[in-house]
Motif scaffolding. Structure first.
Motif, short mmCIF file in Angstrom:
data_model
loop_
_atom_site.label_atom_id
_atom_site.label_comp_id
_atom_site.label_asym_id
_atom_site.label_seq_id
_atom_site.Cartn_x
_atom_site.Cartn_y
_atom_site.Cartn_z
N ALA A 79 0.84 -1.20 0.00
CA ALA A 79 0.00 0.00 0.00
C ALA A 79 0.88 1.25 0.00
N ASN A 80 2.00 1.18 -0.72
CA ASN A 80 2.98 2.27 -0.75
C ASN A 80 3.52 2.62 0.62
N LEU A 81 3.50 1.68 1.50
CA LEU A 81 4.01 1.84 2.87
C LEU A 81 4.85 0.62 3.19
N MET A 82 5.66 0.75 4.23
CA MET A 82 6.43 -0.39 4.70
C MET A 82 6.75 -0.14 6.16
N PRO A 83 6.76 -1.17 6.99
CA PRO A 83 7.12 -0.95 8.40
C PRO A 83 8.46 -0.22 8.46
N VAL A 84 8.57 0.78 9.33
CA VAL A 84 9.70 1.71 9.25
C VAL A 84 11.05 1.03 9.42
N ASP A 85 11.12 0.00 10.25
CA ASP A 85 12.41 -0.66 10.46
C ASP A 85 12.50 -2.02 9.76
N PHE A 86 11.72 -2.17 8.70
CA PHE A 86 11.65 -3.45 8.01
C PHE A 86 13.01 -3.86 7.43
N VAL A 87 13.42 -5.07 7.78
CA VAL A 87 14.62 -5.64 7.17
C VAL A 87 14.16 -6.86 6.37
N HIS A 88 14.41 -6.84 5.08
CA HIS A 88 13.87 -7.89 4.23
C HIS A 88 14.76 -9.12 4.21
N LYS A 89 14.10 -10.28 4.33
CA LYS A 89 14.84 -11.54 4.20
C LYS A 89 14.55 -12.12 2.81
N GLY A 90 15.55 -12.60 2.15
CA GLY A 90 15.34 -13.23 0.84
C GLY A 90 15.27 -12.20 -0.27
N LEU A 91 15.07 -12.69 -1.48
CA LEU A 91 15.11 -11.83 -2.65
C LEU A 91 13.74 -11.60 -3.29
N ALA A 92 12.74 -12.41 -2.89
CA ALA A 92 11.43 -12.25 -3.51
C ALA A 92 10.66 -11.12 -2.83
N SER A 93 9.70 -10.58 -3.55
CA SER A 93 8.85 -9.52 -2.99
C SER A 93 8.13 -10.01 -1.74
N PRO A 94 8.01 -9.16 -0.71
CA PRO A 94 7.25 -9.55 0.48
C PRO A 94 5.73 -9.54 0.25
N ILE A 95 5.30 -8.94 -0.87
CA ILE A 95 3.87 -9.03 -1.23
C ILE A 95 3.69 -10.38 -1.89
N PHE A 96 2.73 -11.19 -1.47
CA PHE A 96 2.65 -12.48 -2.16
C PHE A 96 1.41 -12.65 -3.00
N ASN A 97 0.48 -11.74 -2.91
CA ASN A 97 -0.62 -11.75 -3.88
C ASN A 97 -0.75 -10.36 -4.51
N TYR A 98 -0.60 -10.30 -5.83
CA TYR A 98 -0.83 -9.07 -6.58
C TYR A 98 -2.20 -9.23 -7.25
N PRO A 99 -3.26 -8.73 -6.62
CA PRO A 99 -4.62 -8.99 -7.15
C PRO A 99 -4.81 -8.36 -8.53
N TYR A 100 -5.42 -9.14 -9.41
CA TYR A 100 -5.65 -8.67 -10.79
C TYR A 100 -6.52 -7.42 -10.79
N GLU A 101 -7.48 -7.38 -9.90
CA GLU A 101 -8.40 -6.25 -9.86
C GLU A 101 -7.63 -4.92 -9.78
N ARG A 102 -6.62 -4.91 -8.94
CA ARG A 102 -5.86 -3.66 -8.76
C ARG A 102 -4.95 -3.37 -9.95
N SER A 103 -4.27 -4.41 -10.45
CA SER A 103 -3.37 -4.17 -11.60
C SER A 103 -4.18 -3.78 -12.83
N ARG A 104 -5.35 -4.40 -12.98
CA ARG A 104 -6.20 -4.13 -14.16
C ARG A 104 -6.70 -2.69 -14.15
N GLU A 105 -6.98 -2.20 -12.93
CA GLU A 105 -7.43 -0.82 -12.76
C GLU A 105 -6.34 0.14 -13.26
N ALA A 106 -5.09 -0.19 -12.94
CA ALA A 106 -3.97 0.65 -13.39
C ALA A 106 -3.88 0.64 -14.91
#
Ligand code: GTQ
Length: 350
Positions: A201-228
Protein backbone atom coordinates in the motif's frame (compact mmCIF):
# COMPACT_ATOMS: atom_id res chain seq x y z
CA UNK A 1 31.05 -16.57 -42.08
CA UNK A 2 30.23 -19.17 -39.52
CA UNK A 3 31.63 -18.51 -36.05
CA UNK A 4 33.61 -21.72 -35.56
CA UNK A 5 33.56 -24.04 -38.52
CA UNK A 6 34.72 -27.53 -37.55
CA UNK A 7 37.78 -28.80 -39.42
CA UNK A 8 37.33 -31.78 -41.73
CA UNK A 9 37.62 -35.23 -40.25
CA UNK A 10 40.52 -37.44 -41.37
CA UNK A 11 41.07 -41.09 -40.44
CA UNK A 12 43.99 -40.02 -38.29
CA UNK A 13 41.91 -37.46 -36.41
CA UNK A 14 39.05 -39.95 -36.00
CA UNK A 15 41.44 -42.40 -34.38
CA UNK A 16 42.72 -39.75 -32.07
CA UNK A 17 39.17 -38.73 -31.01
CA UNK A 18 38.38 -42.38 -30.27
CA UNK A 19 41.50 -42.78 -28.20
CA UNK A 20 40.90 -39.73 -26.01
CA UNK A 21 37.15 -40.40 -25.74
CA UNK A 22 37.81 -43.34 -23.39
CA UNK A 23 39.64 -41.02 -21.05
CA UNK A 24 36.84 -38.44 -20.90
CA UNK A 25 38.34 -35.87 -23.24
CA UNK A 26 36.81 -34.17 -26.25
CA UNK A 27 38.61 -32.02 -28.81
CA UNK A 28 37.01 -28.59 -28.57
CA UNK A 29 37.03 -27.94 -32.32
CA UNK A 30 34.66 -30.87 -32.86
CA UNK A 31 31.99 -29.36 -30.62
CA UNK A 32 32.68 -25.63 -30.51
CA UNK A 33 30.07 -24.59 -33.07
CA UNK A 34 27.41 -26.42 -31.09
CA UNK A 35 28.24 -24.99 -27.69
CA UNK A 36 29.11 -21.39 -28.55
CA UNK A 37 26.63 -20.33 -31.18
CA UNK A 38 26.55 -17.00 -33.01
CA UNK A 39 22.88 -16.62 -32.02
CA UNK A 40 20.52 -18.40 -29.64
CA UNK A 41 19.76 -21.72 -31.27
CA UNK A 42 17.62 -24.45 -29.83
CA UNK A 43 14.91 -26.99 -30.49
CA UNK A 44 12.26 -25.09 -28.57
CA UNK A 45 9.07 -24.35 -30.48
CA UNK A 46 6.34 -21.77 -30.37
CA UNK A 47 3.18 -23.49 -29.16
CA UNK A 48 -0.30 -22.82 -27.75
CA UNK A 49 -2.20 -24.82 -25.14
CA UNK A 50 -5.96 -24.26 -25.32
CA UNK A 51 -7.71 -23.78 -22.02
CA UNK A 52 -10.94 -25.61 -22.86
CA UNK A 53 -9.02 -28.76 -23.67
CA UNK A 54 -6.83 -28.38 -20.59
CA UNK A 55 -9.85 -27.97 -18.35
CA UNK A 56 -11.38 -31.19 -19.73
CA UNK A 57 -8.14 -33.07 -19.03
CA UNK A 58 -7.87 -31.61 -15.56
CA UNK A 59 -11.43 -32.51 -14.64
CA UNK A 60 -10.76 -36.03 -15.88
CA UNK A 61 -7.63 -36.11 -13.73
CA UNK A 62 -9.82 -34.95 -10.84
CA UNK A 63 -11.57 -38.34 -10.94
CA UNK A 64 -8.38 -40.27 -11.66
CA UNK A 65 -6.23 -39.40 -8.69
CA UNK A 66 -6.59 -37.30 -5.52
CA UNK A 67 -4.57 -34.14 -4.85
CA UNK A 68 -3.16 -35.62 -1.67
CA UNK A 69 -1.58 -38.78 -3.06
CA UNK A 70 0.76 -37.26 -5.62
CA UNK A 71 0.91 -34.07 -3.46
CA UNK A 72 0.12 -31.88 -6.44
CA UNK A 73 -2.31 -32.67 -9.24
CA UNK A 74 -0.79 -30.89 -12.16
CA UNK A 75 -0.56 -31.31 -15.92
CA UNK A 76 2.83 -30.11 -17.08
CA UNK A 77 2.89 -28.00 -20.24
CA UNK A 78 5.88 -29.41 -22.07
CA UNK A 79 7.42 -27.60 -24.95
CA UNK A 80 6.83 -29.91 -27.97
CA UNK A 81 10.39 -29.27 -29.15
CA UNK A 82 11.91 -31.05 -26.16
CA UNK A 83 9.49 -33.50 -24.57
CA UNK A 84 10.23 -35.35 -21.37
CA UNK A 85 12.02 -32.49 -19.64
CA UNK A 86 9.13 -30.77 -17.88
CA UNK A 87 10.04 -27.45 -19.41
CA UNK A 88 8.06 -24.89 -21.37
CA UNK A 89 11.21 -22.87 -22.12
CA UNK A 90 14.93 -23.60 -21.66
CA UNK A 91 14.84 -22.45 -18.06
CA UNK A 92 11.23 -22.41 -16.90
CA UNK A 93 8.40 -24.75 -16.04
CA UNK A 94 4.65 -24.37 -16.53
CA UNK A 95 1.90 -26.57 -15.14
CA UNK A 96 -1.87 -26.40 -14.80
CA UNK A 97 -2.93 -27.30 -11.27
CA UNK A 98 -6.42 -28.29 -10.14
CA UNK A 99 -7.71 -28.43 -6.58
CA UNK A 100 -11.18 -29.96 -6.29
CA UNK A 101 -13.76 -28.86 -3.68
CA UNK A 102 -12.80 -29.86 -0.10
CA UNK A 103 -9.31 -30.88 -1.13
CA UNK A 104 -5.95 -29.89 0.26
CA UNK A 105 -2.61 -30.01 -1.55
CA UNK A 106 -0.34 -30.66 1.45
CA UNK A 107 2.33 -28.28 2.78
CA UNK A 108 5.90 -28.56 1.54
CA UNK A 109 8.81 -26.31 0.61
CA UNK A 110 11.56 -26.35 -1.97
CA UNK A 111 14.45 -24.29 -3.35
CA UNK A 112 12.45 -23.54 -6.50
CA UNK A 113 10.48 -20.31 -6.65
CA UNK A 114 6.87 -20.51 -7.86
CA UNK A 115 4.23 -18.22 -9.26
CA UNK A 116 0.51 -18.97 -9.47
CA UNK A 117 -1.69 -17.28 -12.02
CA UNK A 118 -5.33 -17.91 -11.22
CA UNK A 119 -7.41 -19.00 -14.22
CA UNK A 120 -10.64 -20.70 -13.20
CA UNK A 121 -12.81 -20.93 -10.11
CA UNK A 122 -13.00 -18.42 -7.32
CA UNK A 123 -12.28 -18.35 -3.60
CA UNK A 124 -9.87 -21.24 -2.99
CA UNK A 125 -6.77 -20.37 -1.00
CA UNK A 126 -3.04 -20.83 -0.88
CA UNK A 127 -0.97 -20.33 2.25
CA UNK A 128 2.64 -19.15 2.28
CA UNK A 129 4.72 -18.83 5.43
CA UNK A 130 1.78 -18.63 7.83
CA UNK A 131 -0.47 -16.38 5.76
CA UNK A 132 -3.44 -17.36 3.65
CA UNK A 133 -4.58 -15.59 0.51
CA UNK A 134 -7.85 -16.06 -1.32
CA UNK A 135 -7.58 -16.64 -5.06
CA UNK A 136 -9.52 -14.77 -7.75
CA UNK A 137 -9.20 -14.75 -11.52
CA UNK A 138 -5.97 -13.19 -12.80
CA UNK A 139 -4.29 -12.90 -9.38
CA UNK A 140 -0.52 -13.30 -9.45
CA UNK A 141 0.66 -15.10 -6.33
CA UNK A 142 4.29 -15.72 -5.32
CA UNK A 143 5.75 -18.64 -3.39
CA UNK A 144 9.34 -17.53 -2.61
CA UNK A 145 12.08 -20.17 -2.45
CA UNK A 146 12.11 -22.34 0.67
CA UNK A 147 8.77 -21.15 2.09
CA UNK A 148 6.12 -23.56 3.34
CA UNK A 149 3.10 -23.61 1.07
CA UNK A 150 -0.16 -25.53 0.82
CA UNK A 151 -3.30 -25.05 -1.21
CA UNK A 152 -6.92 -25.69 -0.23
CA UNK A 153 -10.36 -25.36 -1.73
CA UNK A 154 -13.40 -24.97 0.50
CA UNK A 155 -15.60 -23.68 -2.33
CA UNK A 156 -17.95 -25.91 -4.29
CA UNK A 157 -16.20 -25.61 -7.66
CA UNK A 158 -12.81 -26.79 -8.93
CA UNK A 159 -10.02 -24.23 -8.81
CA UNK A 160 -7.47 -24.12 -11.62
CA UNK A 161 -4.32 -22.05 -11.89
CA UNK A 162 -1.07 -21.96 -13.80
CA UNK A 163 2.13 -22.74 -11.91
CA UNK A 164 5.36 -21.19 -13.16
CA UNK A 165 8.58 -22.40 -11.53
CA UNK A 166 12.32 -21.92 -12.09
CA UNK A 167 12.93 -25.68 -11.94
CA UNK A 168 15.51 -25.90 -14.74
CA UNK A 169 17.44 -22.92 -13.35
CA UNK A 170 17.81 -24.70 -10.01
CA UNK A 171 18.69 -27.95 -11.82
CA UNK A 172 21.38 -26.19 -13.86
CA UNK A 173 23.13 -25.32 -10.60
CA UNK A 174 22.28 -28.67 -9.01
CA UNK A 175 20.92 -26.80 -6.01
CA UNK A 176 17.55 -28.45 -5.35
CA UNK A 177 16.31 -29.15 -1.82
CA UNK A 178 12.75 -30.10 -0.87
CA UNK A 179 10.92 -31.30 2.20
CA UNK A 180 7.42 -32.07 3.38
CA UNK A 181 5.92 -30.20 6.29
CA UNK A 182 4.46 -33.34 7.83
CA UNK A 183 0.87 -32.09 8.12
CA UNK A 184 -1.63 -31.14 5.43
CA UNK A 185 -1.73 -27.49 6.35
CA UNK A 186 0.72 -25.21 8.08
CA UNK A 187 -0.52 -23.10 11.02
CA UNK A 188 -1.86 -19.69 10.02
CA UNK A 189 -0.27 -16.93 12.10
CA UNK A 190 -1.15 -13.80 10.08
CA UNK A 191 -4.51 -12.33 9.10
CA UNK A 192 -5.63 -12.49 5.49
CA UNK A 193 -4.39 -9.33 3.76
CA UNK A 194 -1.57 -8.76 6.25
CA UNK A 195 1.30 -8.65 3.76
CA UNK A 196 -0.58 -6.57 1.21
CA UNK A 197 -1.36 -3.99 3.95
CA UNK A 198 2.20 -4.09 5.24
CA UNK A 199 4.06 -3.93 1.93
CA UNK A 200 1.53 -3.38 -0.85
CA UNK A 201 0.00 0.00 0.00
CA UNK A 202 2.98 2.27 -0.75
CA UNK A 203 4.01 1.84 2.87
CA UNK A 204 6.43 -0.39 4.70
CA UNK A 205 7.12 -0.95 8.40
CA UNK A 206 9.70 1.71 9.25
CA UNK A 207 12.41 -0.66 10.46
CA UNK A 208 11.65 -3.45 8.01
CA UNK A 209 14.62 -5.64 7.17
CA UNK A 210 13.87 -7.89 4.23
CA UNK A 211 14.84 -11.54 4.20
CA UNK A 212 15.34 -13.23 0.84
CA UNK A 213 15.11 -11.83 -2.65
CA UNK A 214 11.43 -12.25 -3.51
CA UNK A 215 8.85 -9.52 -2.99
CA UNK A 216 7.25 -9.55 0.48
CA UNK A 217 3.87 -9.03 -1.23
CA UNK A 218 2.65 -12.48 -2.16
CA UNK A 219 -0.62 -11.75 -3.88
CA UNK A 220 -0.83 -9.07 -6.58
CA UNK A 221 -4.62 -8.99 -7.15
CA UNK A 222 -5.65 -8.67 -10.79
CA UNK A 223 -8.40 -6.25 -9.86
CA UNK A 224 -5.86 -3.66 -8.76
CA UNK A 225 -3.37 -4.17 -11.60
CA UNK A 226 -6.20 -4.13 -14.16
CA UNK A 227 -7.43 -0.82 -12.76
CA UNK A 228 -3.97 0.65 -13.39
CA UNK A 229 -3.95 -0.62 -16.99
CA UNK A 230 -7.42 0.84 -17.53
CA UNK A 231 -6.29 4.27 -16.33
CA UNK A 232 -3.04 4.16 -18.32
CA UNK A 233 -4.60 3.09 -21.61
CA UNK A 234 -6.42 6.43 -21.73
CA UNK A 235 -3.12 8.16 -22.44
CA UNK A 236 -2.87 6.25 -25.75
CA UNK A 237 0.92 6.23 -25.58
CA UNK A 238 1.38 2.79 -27.03
CA UNK A 239 4.79 1.19 -27.26
CA UNK A 240 5.04 0.09 -30.91
CA UNK A 241 6.11 -3.47 -29.94
CA UNK A 242 4.41 -4.01 -26.58
CA UNK A 243 1.33 -1.79 -26.52
CA UNK A 244 1.20 -1.09 -22.80
CA UNK A 245 3.53 -3.34 -20.85
CA UNK A 246 4.07 -3.11 -17.10
CA UNK A 247 6.21 -5.26 -14.85
CA UNK A 248 5.42 -6.52 -11.36
CA UNK A 249 7.80 -4.99 -8.81
CA UNK A 250 9.29 -5.84 -5.48
CA UNK A 251 8.49 -2.75 -3.36
CA UNK A 252 11.66 -3.27 -1.28
CA UNK A 253 14.08 -2.43 -4.09
CA UNK A 254 12.00 -1.64 -7.18
CA UNK A 255 13.36 -4.74 -8.93
CA UNK A 256 11.36 -7.61 -10.37
CA UNK A 257 8.95 -9.33 -7.95
CA UNK A 258 10.73 -12.70 -8.09
CA UNK A 259 14.48 -13.44 -8.08
CA UNK A 260 14.55 -15.63 -11.20
CA UNK A 261 11.23 -15.08 -13.00
CA UNK A 262 10.28 -11.75 -14.57
CA UNK A 263 6.53 -11.19 -14.58
CA UNK A 264 4.42 -8.58 -16.34
CA UNK A 265 1.05 -7.50 -17.64
CA UNK A 266 0.57 -6.37 -21.22
CA UNK A 267 -2.46 -4.62 -22.68
CA UNK A 268 -2.98 -4.44 -26.43
CA UNK A 269 -5.89 -2.41 -27.78
CA UNK A 270 -8.30 -3.95 -30.26
CA UNK A 271 -6.83 -4.13 -33.75
CA UNK A 272 -3.37 -2.97 -32.56
CA UNK A 273 -0.75 -3.85 -35.11
CA UNK A 274 2.35 -4.53 -33.03
CA UNK A 275 5.85 -4.14 -34.46
CA UNK A 276 8.01 -7.29 -34.46
CA UNK A 277 10.12 -7.78 -31.35
CA UNK A 278 12.60 -10.35 -30.15
CA UNK A 279 14.64 -10.82 -27.00
CA UNK A 280 16.84 -13.47 -25.44
CA UNK A 281 14.20 -14.38 -22.86
CA UNK A 282 11.71 -16.94 -24.13
CA UNK A 283 8.29 -15.70 -23.07
CA UNK A 284 5.23 -17.47 -21.68
CA UNK A 285 1.99 -15.60 -22.43
CA UNK A 286 -1.21 -16.28 -20.49
CA UNK A 287 -4.24 -14.70 -22.15
CA UNK A 288 -6.31 -13.07 -19.40
CA UNK A 289 -8.59 -11.17 -21.75
CA UNK A 290 -9.19 -11.01 -25.48
CA UNK A 291 -8.36 -13.08 -28.53
CA UNK A 292 -6.16 -12.81 -31.57
CA UNK A 293 -3.11 -14.27 -33.17
CA UNK A 294 0.65 -13.88 -33.08
CA UNK A 295 3.41 -14.60 -35.55
CA UNK A 296 6.28 -16.27 -33.72
CA UNK A 297 9.35 -17.03 -35.79
CA UNK A 298 7.17 -17.54 -38.87
CA UNK A 299 4.59 -19.70 -37.11
CA UNK A 300 1.06 -18.45 -36.55
CA UNK A 301 -0.38 -18.97 -33.09
CA UNK A 302 -4.10 -18.38 -32.56
CA UNK A 303 -5.14 -17.64 -29.00
CA UNK A 304 -8.15 -16.85 -26.84
CA UNK A 305 -9.01 -16.27 -23.21
CA UNK A 306 -7.12 -18.44 -20.68
CA UNK A 307 -4.94 -20.03 -23.36
CA UNK A 308 -1.20 -20.28 -22.70
CA UNK A 309 1.36 -19.83 -25.46
CA UNK A 310 5.13 -19.67 -25.60
CA UNK A 311 7.65 -17.83 -27.76
CA UNK A 312 11.20 -19.24 -27.84
CA UNK A 313 14.28 -17.07 -27.31
CA UNK A 314 15.30 -14.72 -30.13
CA UNK A 315 12.29 -15.53 -32.34
CA UNK A 316 10.50 -12.53 -33.82
CA UNK A 317 7.14 -12.06 -32.11
CA UNK A 318 4.35 -9.98 -33.64
CA UNK A 319 0.97 -9.75 -31.90
CA UNK A 320 -2.30 -9.10 -33.71
CA UNK A 321 -5.15 -8.79 -31.20
CA UNK A 322 -8.71 -9.04 -32.52
CA UNK A 323 -10.14 -7.61 -29.31
CA UNK A 324 -8.69 -5.63 -26.44
CA UNK A 325 -6.25 -8.09 -24.93
CA UNK A 326 -4.43 -8.52 -21.64
CA UNK A 327 -1.54 -10.97 -21.27
CA UNK A 328 0.14 -12.06 -18.10
CA UNK A 329 3.74 -12.82 -19.11
CA UNK A 330 6.68 -14.53 -17.51
CA UNK A 331 10.25 -15.24 -18.56
CA UNK A 332 13.77 -15.62 -17.16
CA UNK A 333 14.71 -12.01 -18.06
CA UNK A 334 15.52 -11.14 -14.43
CA UNK A 335 18.03 -14.01 -14.19
CA UNK A 336 19.59 -13.08 -17.55
CA UNK A 337 19.88 -9.45 -16.48
CA UNK A 338 21.68 -10.44 -13.29
CA UNK A 339 24.15 -12.43 -15.40
CA UNK A 340 24.57 -9.68 -18.00
CA UNK A 341 23.04 -11.82 -20.76
CA UNK A 342 19.75 -10.19 -21.66
CA UNK A 343 19.38 -8.60 -25.12
CA UNK A 344 16.46 -7.31 -27.12
CA UNK A 345 15.93 -6.32 -30.73
CA UNK A 346 13.21 -3.86 -31.63
CA UNK A 347 13.83 -4.20 -35.35
CA UNK A 348 15.52 -0.79 -35.81
CA UNK A 349 12.17 0.87 -36.25
CA UNK A 350 12.47 3.52 -33.54
O1 GTQ B 1 2.12 -26.25 -5.89
O2 GTQ B 1 3.94 -26.53 -4.79
O3 GTQ B 1 3.24 -27.35 -10.57
O4 GTQ B 1 5.81 -27.98 -5.83
C1 GTQ B 1 5.08 -28.16 -9.37
C2 GTQ B 1 5.74 -28.31 -8.17
C3 GTQ B 1 3.32 -27.03 -8.26
C4 GTQ B 1 3.30 -26.62 -5.83
C5 GTQ B 1 3.89 -27.51 -9.40
C6 GTQ B 1 5.18 -27.82 -7.00
C7 GTQ B 1 3.95 -27.17 -7.05
Amino acid sequence: MSFAKAPMDTAERQNFYKKIDDQSYTALWTVLNNIITPEPRSNWLAHVWRFTRQKDHLLEVGGLITAKRPKRRVLVLENPGLRGQSRITTSLYAGLQIVMPDEVAPAHRHSQCALRLVLDGNGAHTSVDGERTIMSFGDFIITPPWTWHDHGNSTDEPMIWLDGLDIAVVSLFDASFAEEYGADEQPIVHNIGDSSARYGANLMPVDFVHKGLASPIFNYPYERSREALEALKKSQEWDRCHGLKMRFVNPVDGGWAMPTIATGLQLLPKGFSAAPYRSTDAMVFVVLEGSGKSQIGGKEIIWGKKDVFVAPSWHWVTHMPLEETVFFTYSDRVAQEKLGLWREDRGNQE
